[in-house]
Scaffold this motif. Structure first.
Motif, short mmCIF file in Angstrom:
data_model
loop_
_atom_site.label_atom_id
_atom_site.label_comp_id
_atom_site.label_asym_id
_atom_site.label_seq_id
_atom_site.Cartn_x
_atom_site.Cartn_y
_atom_site.Cartn_z
N THR A 141 32.19 12.14 -30.85
CA THR A 141 31.59 11.86 -31.93
C THR A 141 31.85 10.31 -32.39
O THR A 141 32.84 9.88 -32.19
CB THR A 141 32.13 12.72 -33.19
N ARG A 142 30.99 9.63 -32.84
CA ARG A 142 31.00 8.33 -33.55
C ARG A 142 32.30 8.09 -34.68
O ARG A 142 32.00 9.02 -35.57
CB ARG A 142 29.79 7.39 -33.61
N CYS A 167 21.40 18.54 -14.92
CA CYS A 167 20.63 18.64 -16.45
C CYS A 167 20.76 17.31 -17.27
O CYS A 167 20.08 17.20 -17.91
CB CYS A 167 21.25 19.90 -17.06
N GLY A 168 22.01 16.79 -17.20
CA GLY A 168 22.10 15.43 -17.65
C GLY A 168 22.83 15.56 -19.04
O GLY A 168 22.84 14.67 -19.83
N GLN A 169 23.44 16.80 -19.43
CA GLN A 169 23.83 16.82 -20.85
C GLN A 169 25.10 16.23 -21.07
O GLN A 169 25.26 15.35 -22.10
CB GLN A 169 24.19 18.25 -20.94
N CYS A 170 25.75 15.92 -19.84
CA CYS A 170 27.02 15.08 -19.66
C CYS A 170 26.81 13.83 -19.93
O CYS A 170 27.63 12.91 -20.56
CB CYS A 170 27.84 15.38 -18.61
N VAL A 171 25.77 13.19 -19.70
CA VAL A 171 25.40 11.86 -19.94
C VAL A 171 25.27 11.34 -21.24
O VAL A 171 25.86 10.45 -21.42
CB VAL A 171 24.03 11.51 -18.92
N GLY A 172 24.79 11.99 -22.01
CA GLY A 172 24.60 11.62 -23.50
C GLY A 172 25.99 11.83 -24.36
O GLY A 172 25.96 11.35 -25.34
N VAL A 173 26.69 12.69 -23.73
CA VAL A 173 27.98 13.05 -24.32
C VAL A 173 29.29 12.38 -23.96
O VAL A 173 29.98 11.97 -24.85
CB VAL A 173 28.46 14.43 -23.87
N CYS A 174 29.27 11.76 -22.75
CA CYS A 174 30.57 10.85 -22.43
C CYS A 174 30.65 9.68 -23.42
O CYS A 174 29.78 9.17 -23.54
CB CYS A 174 30.09 10.40 -21.00
N LYS A 216 10.59 6.84 -16.61
CA LYS A 216 10.07 8.24 -16.36
C LYS A 216 10.27 9.15 -17.68
O LYS A 216 9.52 9.94 -17.97
CB LYS A 216 10.64 8.88 -15.17
N ARG A 217 11.43 9.10 -18.44
CA ARG A 217 11.65 9.72 -19.52
C ARG A 217 12.56 8.99 -20.37
O ARG A 217 13.51 8.34 -20.05
CB ARG A 217 12.37 11.34 -18.88
N VAL A 218 12.58 9.38 -21.84
CA VAL A 218 13.31 8.74 -22.67
C VAL A 218 13.71 9.82 -23.57
O VAL A 218 12.71 10.48 -24.34
CB VAL A 218 12.76 7.51 -23.36
N LYS A 219 14.97 10.15 -23.60
CA LYS A 219 15.34 11.27 -24.46
C LYS A 219 16.46 10.95 -25.42
O LYS A 219 17.29 9.99 -25.12
CB LYS A 219 15.94 12.39 -23.44
N LYS A 220 16.40 11.40 -26.63
CA LYS A 220 17.61 11.37 -27.58
C LYS A 220 18.55 12.58 -27.29
O LYS A 220 18.10 13.57 -28.01
CB LYS A 220 17.11 11.19 -28.92
N GLN A 221 19.82 11.99 -27.21
CA GLN A 221 20.65 13.20 -27.24
C GLN A 221 21.92 12.73 -28.59
O GLN A 221 22.73 11.88 -28.24
CB GLN A 221 21.45 13.23 -25.99
N GLY A 222 21.78 13.25 -29.73
CA GLY A 222 22.22 12.96 -30.81
C GLY A 222 21.99 11.69 -30.90
O GLY A 222 20.59 11.39 -31.12
N LYS A 223 22.89 10.67 -31.07
CA LYS A 223 22.29 9.26 -31.68
C LYS A 223 22.20 8.25 -30.20
O LYS A 223 22.19 7.08 -30.18
CB LYS A 223 23.17 8.58 -32.50
#
Lengths: 418, 158
Positions: free
Chosen positions: A103-104, B69-76, B125-132
């Motif tokens: 979280t930011r 799935c890439g979930q971790c990419v937006g979380v790290c 190819k794809r732009v996704k928003k994961q949280g901010k």
């Protein structure tokens, strides 16, 4: 600074209004002849179980925990907004779920602020500064004077508290070099506030001094704001911050020079260039290795010093501990100092980071509530054990070594003094 | 002292390299080699492919379990996880992107290596928003899959 003829105003946190007159004040202020309301003949007063000084990560968590244990809490902060340094931290936090990892910082601040505002047991005093501790032998309470601002004027509130938690944070360190007083030389934290809180661009071409996490993170955020970061120089032989932060900068094309430092700044009335120099293995400048870098901004990210003046005034036992960042209060496992009822949490008890500051705040909040007699000791003690183990696990790795040593030294001094 | 401690740049040898078969299936690469107290990637994984001995240990990805799935990419929080997937001569790289302007689908961007140097071109190819956090998938040359770690959106002439 003098604002509308009122001396000693901290302009960096004073709100700006129309037609305001701001003047420099290089000496002690003369007593203002007019407009300044210093009368405060009848001071406001309040009595609480726990006074918390500072509404950053440690102070907010302390307030929440103390209030949950039924203590009546007063939280005082000198800014207009709660959150301390969290409100400028646009990056995601490390740590585990309990510490809001992923979280930011700015979001964590918002969530904590809402919790604090919703809790009926917590009273807030913003734009207010605890300016002194007063001896009052007729009372079992600690007595403090709080300066409450309104515009540029202020009045005094007398606060009496059974216990007090200091969570006032730290100040940025300065480096000595010719030209360090020129406009354009900033602390990295100040630049982060300008950009991320006030939306002000600090400059166009930046030299960053220091490759700890603060230097690396602020450099990256400067890039995000569209500002050129020329390079990062770091006097140590290795990058001090997390590799992942360094990697983000490097792939954006920002070089990091270890064993390099700033020698001087060139410019007459503002920064026009900076001279950087290579250091040898003994941290001495290598003659002939100087390089002049054109820039208009120099950011110093060279560490922090705990803010401990009120603790000194209260007479708590303090020692200089290099790993803690300077002069700090010694305390027990529950963050209580040598003066019973006086607690510390966060950077003012030793420089670390926000996740551990939050846990120290939780510990101090529960421990202070126990001290006031407002809570069941057994249930609260269980909480303290949980927080203590979270703290230990965050400090277990190699990056936790410095705070670990600092806290060990604090413990050693504590035992010696028992 | 490891070179990256001085330079901030990892070499491919610092990483656990997936097999050709795993690359074709697609896997998450964690470029997180130091012991830092952080574990949101472990919690984010829907198939428990990421493990850690304790919160300070670097994450280890089981490339056979990973479903890319890439979930971790937006979380790290360290922006240190990338999903790579090989498709014949081409490759798909999924990475976090925290700059403006946000690239659009089908836009051609520069592909950048760990050192900040341009190594080629890619197509979004794809732009996704994961949280901010914006998570972008870019198609590039298969040979650049383990080297490209950033993209640069070209400035447009207005």
């Amino acid at each position: 600074m003098r604002v509308n003829n009122i001396p000693n105003v901290r302009t960096c946190i004073a709100p700006l209004t129309e037609d305001v007159t701001v003047e420099t004040q290089d000496t002690f202020a003369s007593w203002p002849k007019e407009t300044h309301n210093t009368s405060a003949t009848k001071a406001d007063a309040c009595t609480v179980d726990v006074l918390i000084v500072g509404g950053g990560p440690a102070g907010l968590e302390a307030a929440v925990q103390a209030a949950k244990q039924n203590a009546k809490v007063l939280l005082v902060d000198e800014n207009q907004q709660l959150g301390g340094q969290l409100i400028k931290q646009t990056h995601k936090f490390f740590g585990s779920k309990q510490e809001n990892a992923g979280t930011r910082g700015v979001t964590i601040a918002k969530e904590l602020e809402e919790t604090v505002q919703d809790h009926t047991g917590i009273e807030l005093l913003l734009e207010s500064t605890v300016i002194g501790f007063y001896e009052d032998t007729s009372s079992d309470y600690f007595t403090f004077a709080v300066s409450k601002r309104k515009g540029y004027e202020s009045s005094i509130v007398k606060v009496q508290a059974k216990t007090v938690i200091f969570a006032v944070g730290a100040m940025e360190n300065m480096l000595l070099f010719p030209g360090n007083d020129l406009p354009g030389v900033y602390g990295a934290g100040a630049v982060q506030t300008l950009m991320n809180v006030y939306g002000v661009k600090p400059g166009n071409h930046v030299l960053m001094v220091g490759a700890g996490n603060v230097g690396l993170i602020v450099s990256y955020q400067l890039l995000q704001a569209g500002i050129l970061v020329d390079r990062v120089v770091e006097a140590a032989p290795i990058i001090g911050g997390y590799h992942v932060h360094a990697a983000k900068l490097r792939r954006c094309g920002v070089p990091i020079y270890t064993r390099h430092s700033i020698k001087e700044i060139i410019g007459s009335d503002h920064v026009e260039a900076a001279v950087v120099v290579r250091l040898d293995e003994n941290w001495q400048e290598i003659p002939g290795s100087e390089k002049t870098i054109e820039c208009d901004t120099v950011c110093l990210a060279v560490g922090l010093t705990p803010s401990t003046r009120l603790l000194s005034q209260m007479g708590v036992k303090m020692y200089t501990i290099a790993e803690a960042g300077g002069f700090v209060a010694i305390h027990d496992d529950y963050m209580q100092t040598s003066v019973p009822g006086v607690f510390v949490a966060g950077d003012n008890s030793g420089i670390e980071e926000a996740s551990t500051a939050m846990i120290e705040g939780k510990i101090a909040g529960v421990a202070a509530a126990i001290q006031t007699g407002k809570t069941s000791t057994k249930q609260a003690k269980e909480l303290l054990d949980i927080f203590a183990s979270e703290l230990a696990s965050l400090r277990a790795g190699p990056f936790g070594e410095k705070p670990r040593i600092a806290k060990q030294k604090i413990q050693t001094f504590w035992r010696k003094n028992q | 002292m490891k070179p990256y401690e001085r330079t901030g740049v990892l070499s491919v040898n610092d990483l656990k390299i997936p097999s050709e078969k795993q690359l074709e299936k697609g896997v998450a690469i964690t470029e997180c080699v130091q012991e830092i107290p952080c574990n949101p990637c472990v919690d984010s994984c829907p198939v428990d492919a990421i493990s850690m001995n304790d919160i300070n240990a670097p994450p280890v990805v089981d490339y056979n379990k990973c479903i890319a799935c890439g979930q971790c990419v937006g979380v790290c929080p360290g922006l240190a996880i990338f999903v790579v997937k090989k498709q014949n001569e081409k490759g798909l790289l999924t990475l976090p992107y925290e700059f403006l302007p946000v690239p659009k689908k089908d836009e051609v961007v520069e592909t950048i290596d760990r050192d900040g140097e341009q190594i080629g071109e890619g197509v979004i190819k794809r732009v996704k928003k994961q949280g901010k956090t914006i998570v972008v998938t870019v198609e590039l040359d298969a040979k650049d899959l383990m080297n490209a770690r950033h993209i640069k959106v070209r400035e447009k002439d207005e």
